[in-house]
Enzyme design. Structure first.
Site, PDB file in Angstrom:
ATOM      1  N   LYS A   1      -2.127  -1.532   8.449  1.00 61.11           N
ATOM      2  CA  LYS A   1      -1.764  -1.315   7.056  1.00 61.11           C
ATOM      3  C   LYS A   1      -0.588  -2.198   6.659  1.00 61.11           C
ATOM      4  CE  LYS A   1      -4.816   1.934   6.406  1.00 61.11           C
ATOM      5  NZ  LYS A   1      -5.594   1.581   7.594  1.00 61.11           N
ATOM      6  N   ASP A   2      -0.471  -2.422   5.357  1.00 64.66           N
ATOM      7  CA  ASP A   2       0.542  -3.323   4.814  1.00 64.66           C
ATOM      8  C   ASP A   2       1.973  -2.869   5.062  1.00 64.66           C
ATOM      9  OD1 ASP A   2      -0.686  -5.499   2.765  1.00 64.66           O
ATOM     10  OD2 ASP A   2      -1.965  -3.744   2.927  1.00 64.66           O
ATOM     11  N   LYS A   3       2.860  -3.859   5.095  1.00 61.94           N
ATOM     12  CA  LYS A   3       4.294  -3.588   5.175  1.00 61.94           C
ATOM     13  C   LYS A   3       4.864  -3.304   3.792  1.00 61.94           C
ATOM     14  CE  LYS A   3       8.707  -5.680   6.559  1.00 61.94           C
ATOM     15  NZ  LYS A   3       9.347  -6.831   7.237  1.00 61.94           N
TER      16      LYS A   3
END
Length: 352
Positions: free
Chosen positions: A83-85
């Site tokens: 998942k994105d930061k």
């Protein structure tokens, strides 16, 4: 021969519909991702499932905290996807039950909240998810009617399943390094890094194949020799009957493109010729990917649960995409601008 990833070379499905413009990710909460698991913890077993909400951290950083601060061996930590930061994300992790008492240490990891926990019989593994729900703010985007017109087309025809920019590294240069590996067989870096770089090349070839099908009017079609995917069940089959074309128009099935390797189902006839056209473009052969397993990836994915809401700051888009697909592919269609990559993948990246 241009092996650098350049998103502008990939055509839109809706070029005649104007986009809403705008910008993304001014704040982490502008980009919200909720993992939809393939199953929930059953309440018993030797593996503890943790639903974590995080901001400002990659999945890898959370994993490293569990390893270094909680003491869980890395091979015993499970995740279904990355998942994105620069986002607010919710995803499941699994650790052995015996580390339960050390979970209070999570309070020391800024940007992370424990939302739920439960026991299960097996470790969580890559791909053990249905997909992701997104809620994304396009700041300054509008009007709402433009977004809705594009999303209605995507709902009817499917979202182009391009690999997003986060697959290709800084400056889009990873496919170049992957090409050097498959042609030269050598290179610096760990085995994991080499696999990732060759995977970037596979992804570039897939994107080129998708673009070619769009340009030839074959995006929502199947032709003899295609391997098609059934969206309802995930099954794949070789297209041999002309009547399968009607199922493709109804978005029941879709053509699949190659992630070249030694064990993927090979297309035949006219469909194979399209794949060969992409390989010849770069002086490549199927045999160059003999060290990779290979797979097939659908040309498009269904769009579900979509909604557009107007707000003073712009437009909120909500939607569900199945695993392996990228929100960036949908956003570029809606915005008609090339969107940022973020620092990490939005969807599952274990294919090929």
């Amino acid at each position: 021969m241009d092996l650098v990833y350049r998103p502008e070379r990939y055509p839109f499905l809706t070029p005649d519909l104007p986009g809403v413009g705008g910008t993304l990710r001014l704040l982490p909460q502008d980009f919200q991702v909720e993992e939809v698991p393939a199953y929930l913890p059953q309440g018993e077993g030797e593996h503890l499932y943790l639903l974590l909400e995080k901001e400002g951290l990659t999945t890898r950083q959370v994993l490293e905290f569990l390893r270094d601060q909680v003491g869980v061996p890395e091979k015993e930590i499970g995740v279904a996807g990355l998942k994105d930061k620069h986002a607010r994300t919710r995803q499941w992790f699994s650790i052995p039950k015996r580390y339960e008492d050390a979970l209070c240490l999570l309070e020391g990891l800024r940007g992370v909240r424990l939302l739920d926990a439960g026991l299960h019989a097996n470790k969580l593994r890559t791909g053990h998810l249905k997909g992701n729900r997104f809620r994304i703010l396009i700041r300054g985007g509008g009007p709402k009617e433009r977004a809705e017109a594009i999303l209605r087309v995507l709902q009817a025809k499917g979202v182009p399943n391009y690999y997003g920019p986060q697959r290709f590294g800084l400056g889009g240069l990873n496919p170049v390094r992957g090409y050097e590996l498959v042609k030269g067989g050598k290179g610096r870096g760990s085995p994991w890094l080499k696999r990732f770089l060759v995977g970037s090349l596979q992804s570039l070839l897939f994107n080129d194949w998708l673009a070619l099908r769009l340009e030839r009017g074959l995006y929502d079609r199947v032709i003899p020799g295609d391997w098609a995917k059934k969206h309802a069940t995930g099954g794949e089959f070789l297209v041999e009957r002309p009547e399968e074309a009607e199922r493709a128009l109804r978005l029941e099935i879709s053509a699949t493109g190659p992630l070249f390797g030694k064990k993927y189902p090979e297309a035949q006839g006219e469909a194979r010729a399209l794949e060969d056209e992409v390989l010849v473009r770069y002086g490549l052969r199927r045999e160059d990917f003999a060290l990779r397993r290979g797979a097939r990836r659908p040309i498009r994915v269904p769009l579900e649960e979509w909604r557009v809401e107007e707000a003073p700051e712009g437009l909120w888009l909500s939607f569900f995409l199945p695993k392996g697909s990228y929100a960036t592919s949908l956003l570029r269609e809606v915005m008609k601008v090339e969107v940022d990559a973020g620092d990490s993948p939005e969807g599952e990246e274990g294919e090929g």
